[in-house]
Design a protein around this motif. Structure first.
Motif, PDB file in Angstrom:
ATOM      1  N   LEU A 182       0.807  -1.214   0.000  1.00  0.00           N
ATOM      2  CA  LEU A 182       0.000   0.000   0.000  1.00  0.00           C
ATOM      3  C   LEU A 182       0.842   1.266   0.000  1.00  0.00           C
ATOM      4  CD1 LEU A 182      -2.580  -1.084   2.749  1.00  0.00           C
ATOM      5  CD2 LEU A 182      -2.741  -1.404   0.267  1.00  0.00           C
ATOM      6  N   LEU A 183       2.153   1.145   0.181  1.00  0.00           N
ATOM      7  CA  LEU A 183       3.001   2.318   0.343  1.00  0.00           C
ATOM      8  C   LEU A 183       3.327   2.974  -0.995  1.00  0.00           C
ATOM      9  CD1 LEU A 183       5.612   1.117   2.999  1.00  0.00           C
ATOM     10  CD2 LEU A 183       3.491   2.405   3.371  1.00  0.00           C
ATOM     11  N   SER A 184       3.347   4.298  -0.973  1.00  0.00           N
ATOM     12  CA  SER A 184       3.797   5.093  -2.107  1.00  0.00           C
ATOM     13  C   SER A 184       5.095   5.796  -1.736  1.00  0.00           C
ATOM     14  CB  SER A 184       2.740   6.140  -2.491  1.00  0.00           C
ATOM     15  OG  SER A 184       1.534   5.521  -2.863  1.00  0.00           O
ATOM     16  N   TYR A 185       5.834   6.171  -2.755  1.00  0.00           N
ATOM     17  CA  TYR A 185       7.144   6.792  -2.572  1.00  0.00           C
ATOM     18  C   TYR A 185       7.036   8.308  -2.613  1.00  0.00           C
ATOM     19  CZ  TYR A 185      11.937   8.171  -3.802  1.00  0.00           C
ATOM     20  OH  TYR A 185      13.170   8.765  -3.847  1.00  0.00           O
ATOM     21  N   GLY A 186       7.779   8.991  -1.752  1.00  0.00           N
ATOM     22  CA  GLY A 186       7.823  10.449  -1.742  1.00  0.00           C
ATOM     23  C   GLY A 186       9.249  10.958  -1.802  1.00  0.00           C
ATOM     24  N   ASP A 187       9.467  12.093  -2.453  1.00  0.00           N
ATOM     25  CA  ASP A 187      10.829  12.563  -2.734  1.00  0.00           C
ATOM     26  C   ASP A 187      10.872  14.088  -2.643  1.00  0.00           C
ATOM     27  OD1 ASP A 187      13.257  13.297  -4.286  1.00  0.00           O
ATOM     28  OD2 ASP A 187      13.292  11.167  -4.775  1.00  0.00           O
ATOM     29  N   HIS A 287      16.753  14.004 -12.025  1.00  0.00           N
ATOM     30  CA  HIS A 287      16.527  13.211 -10.812  1.00  0.00           C
ATOM     31  C   HIS A 287      15.151  12.552 -10.832  1.00  0.00           C
ATOM     32  CE1 HIS A 287      16.541  12.039  -6.595  1.00  0.00           C
ATOM     33  NE2 HIS A 287      15.394  12.685  -6.444  1.00  0.00           N
ATOM     34  N   MET A 288      14.110  13.357 -11.077  1.00  0.00           N
ATOM     35  CA  MET A 288      12.763  12.809 -11.008  1.00  0.00           C
ATOM     36  C   MET A 288      12.501  11.824 -12.138  1.00  0.00           C
ATOM     37  SD  MET A 288      11.822  14.133  -8.230  1.00  0.00           S
ATOM     38  CE  MET A 288      10.072  14.182  -7.922  1.00  0.00           C
ATOM     39  N   PRO A 307       6.809   9.789  -7.716  1.00  0.00           N
ATOM     40  CA  PRO A 307       7.301  10.636  -6.641  1.00  0.00           C
ATOM     41  C   PRO A 307       6.336  11.743  -6.248  1.00  0.00           C
ATOM     42  CG  PRO A 307       8.944  10.358  -8.366  1.00  0.00           C
ATOM     43  CD  PRO A 307       7.656   9.844  -8.895  1.00  0.00           C
ATOM     44  N   LEU A 308       6.502  12.197  -5.045  1.00  0.00           N
ATOM     45  CA  LEU A 308       5.855  13.407  -4.546  1.00  0.00           C
ATOM     46  C   LEU A 308       6.934  14.472  -4.453  1.00  0.00           C
ATOM     47  CD1 LEU A 308       4.242  11.686  -1.461  1.00  0.00           C
ATOM     48  CD2 LEU A 308       3.078  12.124  -3.604  1.00  0.00           C
ATOM     49  N   SER A 309       6.539  15.718  -4.592  1.00  0.00           N
ATOM     50  CA  SER A 309       7.539  16.764  -4.414  1.00  0.00           C
ATOM     51  C   SER A 309       6.946  17.899  -3.605  1.00  0.00           C
ATOM     52  CB  SER A 309       8.011  17.279  -5.777  1.00  0.00           C
ATOM     53  OG  SER A 309       6.934  17.802  -6.525  1.00  0.00           O
TER      54      SER A 309
END
Length: 309
Positions: A182-187, A287-288, A307-309
């Motif tokens: 269920l996890l999403s990645y954030g950056d 990077h993204m 990603p989240l920003s």
């Protein structure tokens, strides 16, 4: 604030996103409240609040979530070790939600550098406590790994720092917890995590030097460039050539960031050697782009989101 909020809303008009002012003072929060209310009516941006935020900010975010039916992001800061006492404030905040409102968990690790080898373990402890509190609509783990940069750090040419934040994400993604899928990645992108709390630059000058940044599988690579001076063009082209010579350089076709480095290095095109805005833009692009490609699910792996920003 209204102009910038409209710009964000326009850029993010096709997909929901969160909008937050985690370091705003009381005056800024009160000025932003009507802007946030308007965004709730006209955009797909979701308000964010969190435990420890001022009561006024929490109330406005929950009100916007209720009126817009957009739901709310609950941002929980985890700059170090997890403390079980942090669970209760999140539970109390969730209790104030309308039963029809949905909530997103944003577990914010902040800066995840080499001095935090246990960041993954602490994040798992936090998730074990927070995930059971409610049927979260989404659950994301945010972190940043690019370092604070000094001129002295870059005096000897390119400087590499390990991607501890990415290794932490891999630790989470490979865990056997039931909530892992269920996890999403954030950056945080290429800025240090603390940069989100800085005052905007005045535009009345700054350091005479800047930074080119590049992301590889294992490292963040940084190189010094000049913002002014007689040697600026020669120094900046030489720095760009160093990036092209990296064994892990992905080539000019990888993204607009890599093609800009190629043009800068060899003097192609009209863009020259750039300025601070250019260096940030092309750094974030490379990077993204690379992170999104790295997140594409492999056979047998979990499918994390972008990603989240």
């Amino acid at each position: 604030m209204r102009r910038e909020a409209r710009d964000v809303s326009k850029a993010q008009r096709h997909h929901p996103a969160w909008i937050d002012l985690p370091f705003a003072d009381e005056t800024q929060l009160r000025l932003f409240a009507p802007v946030l209310r308007d965004l709730g009516k006209t955009s797909v941006l979701r308000p964010v609040t969190g435990p420890g935020r001022p009561e006024h900010q929490q109330a406005v975010a929950l009100e916007v979530a209720r009126r817009s039916a957009s739901g709310v992001g609950i941002r929980v800061a985890l700059p170090g070790e997890w403390d079980e006492g942090r669970t209760q404030p999140v539970r109390e905040l969730l209790a104030r939600l309308d039963p029809a409102d949905e909530a997103d968990l944003l577990l914010d690790l902040g800066a995840v550098r080499g001095d935090r080898p246990d960041a993954g373990k602490e994040a798992l402890r936090a998730l074990d406590a927070l995930i059971p509190l409610t049927p979260w609509r989404t659950s994301a783990v945010l972190g940043g790994g690019f370092p604070e940069v000094t001129a002295q750090m870059l005096e000897q040419g390119l400087h590499a720092e390990p991607r501890t934040d990415w290794h932490t994400w891999q630790e989470l993604a490979e865990s056997s917890r039931s909530h892992t899928p269920l996890l999403s990645y954030g950056d945080y992108g290429i800025q240090p995590a603390r940069a989100i709390g800085r005052e905007p630059a005045s535009g009345k000058g700054g350091p005479a030097w800047g930074v080119l940044r590049y992301t590889t599988a294992e490292s963040f690579v940084l190189g010094k460039v000049l913002g002014r001076g007689e040697d600026r063009i020669a120094v900046n082209r030489a720095a760009a050539r160093q990036f092209l010579e990296l064994p892990d350089f992905r080539g000019p076709a990888a993204s607009a960031g890599e093609s800009w480095l190629r043009d800068c290095a060899h003097g192609h095109g009209p863009t020259g050697t750039g300025n601070a805005s250019d260096w940030l833009r092309v750094g974030n692009i490379q990077h993204m782009t690379y992170v999104v490609r790295s997140l594409r699910p492999q056979p047998g792996s979990i499918p994390p989101t972008g990603p989240l920003s």
